[in-house]
Motif scaffolding. Structure first.
Motif, mmCIF file in Angstrom:
data_model
loop_
_atom_site.group_PDB
_atom_site.id
_atom_site.type_symbol
_atom_site.label_atom_id
_atom_site.label_comp_id
_atom_site.label_asym_id
_atom_site.label_seq_id
_atom_site.Cartn_x
_atom_site.Cartn_y
_atom_site.Cartn_z
ATOM 1 N N GLY A 1 41.942 -15.954 -13.039
ATOM 2 C CA GLY A 1 42.301 -15.230 -12.093
ATOM 3 C C GLY A 1 42.219 -14.157 -12.121
ATOM 4 N N GLY A 2 41.413 -13.393 -12.858
ATOM 5 C CA GLY A 2 40.844 -12.116 -13.118
ATOM 6 C C GLY A 2 39.919 -11.793 -11.962
ATOM 7 N N LEU A 3 40.024 -10.562 -11.244
ATOM 8 C CA LEU A 3 38.982 -10.279 -10.099
ATOM 9 C C LEU A 3 38.300 -9.072 -10.467
ATOM 10 N N PHE A 4 36.981 -8.976 -9.979
ATOM 11 C CA PHE A 4 36.020 -7.763 -10.243
ATOM 12 C C PHE A 4 35.860 -7.188 -8.944
ATOM 13 N N ALA A 5 36.013 -5.939 -8.714
ATOM 14 C CA ALA A 5 35.831 -5.277 -7.460
ATOM 15 C C ALA A 5 34.968 -4.088 -7.541
ATOM 16 N N ILE B 1 31.942 1.068 -15.342
ATOM 17 C CA ILE B 1 30.792 0.712 -15.403
ATOM 18 C C ILE B 1 30.166 0.444 -13.950
ATOM 19 N N SER B 2 28.822 0.450 -13.697
ATOM 20 C CA SER B 2 28.480 0.585 -12.541
ATOM 21 C C SER B 2 28.199 -1.202 -12.245
ATOM 22 N N PHE B 3 27.672 -1.655 -11.177
ATOM 23 C CA PHE B 3 27.355 -3.011 -10.938
ATOM 24 C C PHE B 3 26.280 -3.716 -11.896
ATOM 25 N N SER B 4 25.195 -2.668 -12.187
ATOM 26 C CA SER B 4 24.163 -3.325 -12.923
ATOM 27 C C SER B 4 24.602 -3.329 -14.179
ATOM 28 N N TYR C 1 29.934 -8.590 7.182
ATOM 29 C CA TYR C 1 29.643 -7.478 6.023
ATOM 30 C C TYR C 1 28.269 -6.717 6.315
ATOM 31 N N GLN C 2 28.320 -5.439 6.163
ATOM 32 C CA GLN C 2 27.084 -4.623 6.070
ATOM 33 C C GLN C 2 26.804 -4.350 4.939
ATOM 34 N N ILE C 3 25.940 -5.127 3.986
ATOM 35 C CA ILE C 3 25.574 -5.128 2.767
ATOM 36 C C ILE C 3 24.114 -5.028 2.593
ATOM 37 N N ASN C 4 23.676 -4.178 1.981
ATOM 38 C CA ASN C 4 22.203 -3.843 1.845
ATOM 39 C C ASN C 4 21.660 -4.979 1.058
ATOM 40 N N GLU C 5 20.815 -5.863 1.876
ATOM 41 C CA GLU C 5 20.125 -6.984 1.171
ATOM 42 C C GLU C 5 19.271 -6.486 -0.043
ATOM 43 N N GLU C 6 18.673 -5.301 -0.145
ATOM 44 C CA GLU C 6 17.736 -5.064 -1.198
ATOM 45 C C GLU C 6 18.426 -4.556 -2.436
ATOM 46 N N SER C 7 19.616 -4.362 -2.161
ATOM 47 C CA SER C 7 20.237 -3.887 -3.595
ATOM 48 C C SER C 7 20.773 -5.030 -4.416
ATOM 49 N N LEU C 8 21.030 -4.302 -5.807
ATOM 50 C CA LEU C 8 21.051 -5.460 -6.744
ATOM 51 C C LEU C 8 22.455 -6.399 -6.335
ATOM 52 N N PHE C 9 23.264 -5.987 -5.733
ATOM 53 C CA PHE C 9 24.506 -6.657 -5.387
ATOM 54 C C PHE C 9 24.137 -7.544 -4.245
ATOM 55 N N GLY C 10 23.441 -7.009 -3.248
ATOM 56 C CA GLY C 10 22.935 -7.879 -1.906
ATOM 57 C C GLY C 10 21.919 -8.848 -2.443
ATOM 58 N N THR C 11 21.197 -8.719 -3.518
ATOM 59 C CA THR C 11 20.354 -9.697 -4.024
ATOM 60 C C THR C 11 21.046 -11.057 -4.404
ATOM 61 N N ILE C 12 21.969 -10.843 -5.192
ATOM 62 C CA ILE C 12 22.899 -11.912 -5.581
ATOM 63 C C ILE C 12 23.657 -12.511 -4.429
ATOM 64 N N ASP D 1 33.367 4.609 -5.469
ATOM 65 C CA ASP D 1 32.495 5.414 -6.188
ATOM 66 C C ASP D 1 31.328 4.517 -7.008
ATOM 67 N N GLY D 2 31.329 3.418 -6.622
ATOM 68 C CA GLY D 2 30.178 2.550 -7.319
ATOM 69 C C GLY D 2 30.709 1.697 -8.627
ATOM 70 N N ASN D 3 31.889 2.370 -9.200
ATOM 71 C CA ASN D 3 32.171 1.651 -10.507
ATOM 72 C C ASN D 3 32.876 0.300 -10.211
ATOM 73 N N ILE D 4 33.155 -0.423 -11.378
ATOM 74 C CA ILE D 4 33.666 -1.575 -11.335
ATOM 75 C C ILE D 4 35.215 -1.640 -11.702
ATOM 76 N N SER D 5 35.943 -2.339 -11.068
ATOM 77 C CA SER D 5 37.452 -2.329 -11.569
ATOM 78 C C SER D 5 37.876 -3.747 -11.785
ATOM 79 N N TYR D 6 38.693 -3.951 -12.700
ATOM 80 C CA TYR D 6 38.900 -5.698 -12.974
ATOM 81 C C TYR D 6 40.638 -5.925 -12.648
ATOM 82 N N PHE D 7 40.900 -6.637 -11.850
ATOM 83 C CA PHE D 7 42.125 -7.021 -11.705
ATOM 84 C C PHE D 7 42.692 -8.133 -12.671
#
Length: 195
Positions: free
Chosen positions: A89-93, A115-118, A35-46, A97-103
């Motif tokens: 078994g609910g999933l968060f994606a 809502i955004s990831f933060s 995966y190409q994920i920015n390590e400096e982002s909030l998501f990448g940090t976690i 557009d950067g918003n969060i969706s719940y399965f």
């Protein structure tokens, strides 16, 4: 203060029980390779600085460890990135557009949380998750969740997407989360094929 320290501070200020899991270097290297994920982002940090984060033994953020981001996304039949799950078994994606969706496991459909990831992270650590899940928490859920394996979820019969008299009337058992996810999407594919 860097992002990781801010996350730690947010957890320390939370009234919820939150656990960090240790990193597994092999898993970390595998995720970085795929995966190409920015390590400096909030998501990448976690993702890159934890093996996963568990909130109240109910919501689980994936990381580079036991809550294996790579393995969970490998189970997922869509292109969006899933970054967390709940024990139902609910999933968060994260959407494009950067918003969060719940399965949602009760209807097997995606629901935008707008809502955004933060914002999601703040909600999980400090927000009213009890109200969000109030229809799916049985009488002994807190005690039951203290004993659940980090790799398992709670399976219901009848399934959550099937009508029943009440949540308490459904039979519950602990099974691997990979089985719950596979079952949900196998059933969804069958339903879609019949349309």
């Amino acid at each position: 203060m860097n992002r990781y320290e801010k996350i730690l501070e947010s957890i320390e200020n939370s009234k919820k029980e939150i656990k960090f899991l240790p990193i597994d270097i092999k898993i970390l290297n595998c995720i970085k390779k795929v995966y190409q994920i920015n390590e400096e982002s909030l998501f990448g940090t976690i993702l890159f600085k934890t093996g996963g984060i568990i909130v109240e033994n109910w919501i689980r953020f994936y990381g580079s460890g036991e809550l294996n981001f790579y393995e969970r996304n490998d189970l997922f039949p869509y292109s969006n990135i899933i970054f967390a799950e709940d024990v139902l078994g609910g999933l968060f994606a994260i959407l494009n557009d950067g918003n969060i969706s719940y399965f949602s496991p009760d209807c097997l459909e995606w629901e935008s949380m707008d809502i955004s990831f933060s914002e999601f992270l703040y909600w999980a650590f400090h927000g009213d998750t009890d109200t969000y899940y109030k229809d799916y928490r049985w009488n002994t859920w807190k005690d039951d969740m203290k004993r659940i394996s980090n790799d398992n979820g709670i399976s219901f019969y009848p399934f959550l997407w099937v009508e029943a008299d009440s949540l308490e009337s459904r039979h519950r058992r602990e099974i691997p989360m990979s089985e719950i996810i596979k079952l949900e999407f196998d059933f969804l594919i069958q339903v879609n094929n019949k349309k």
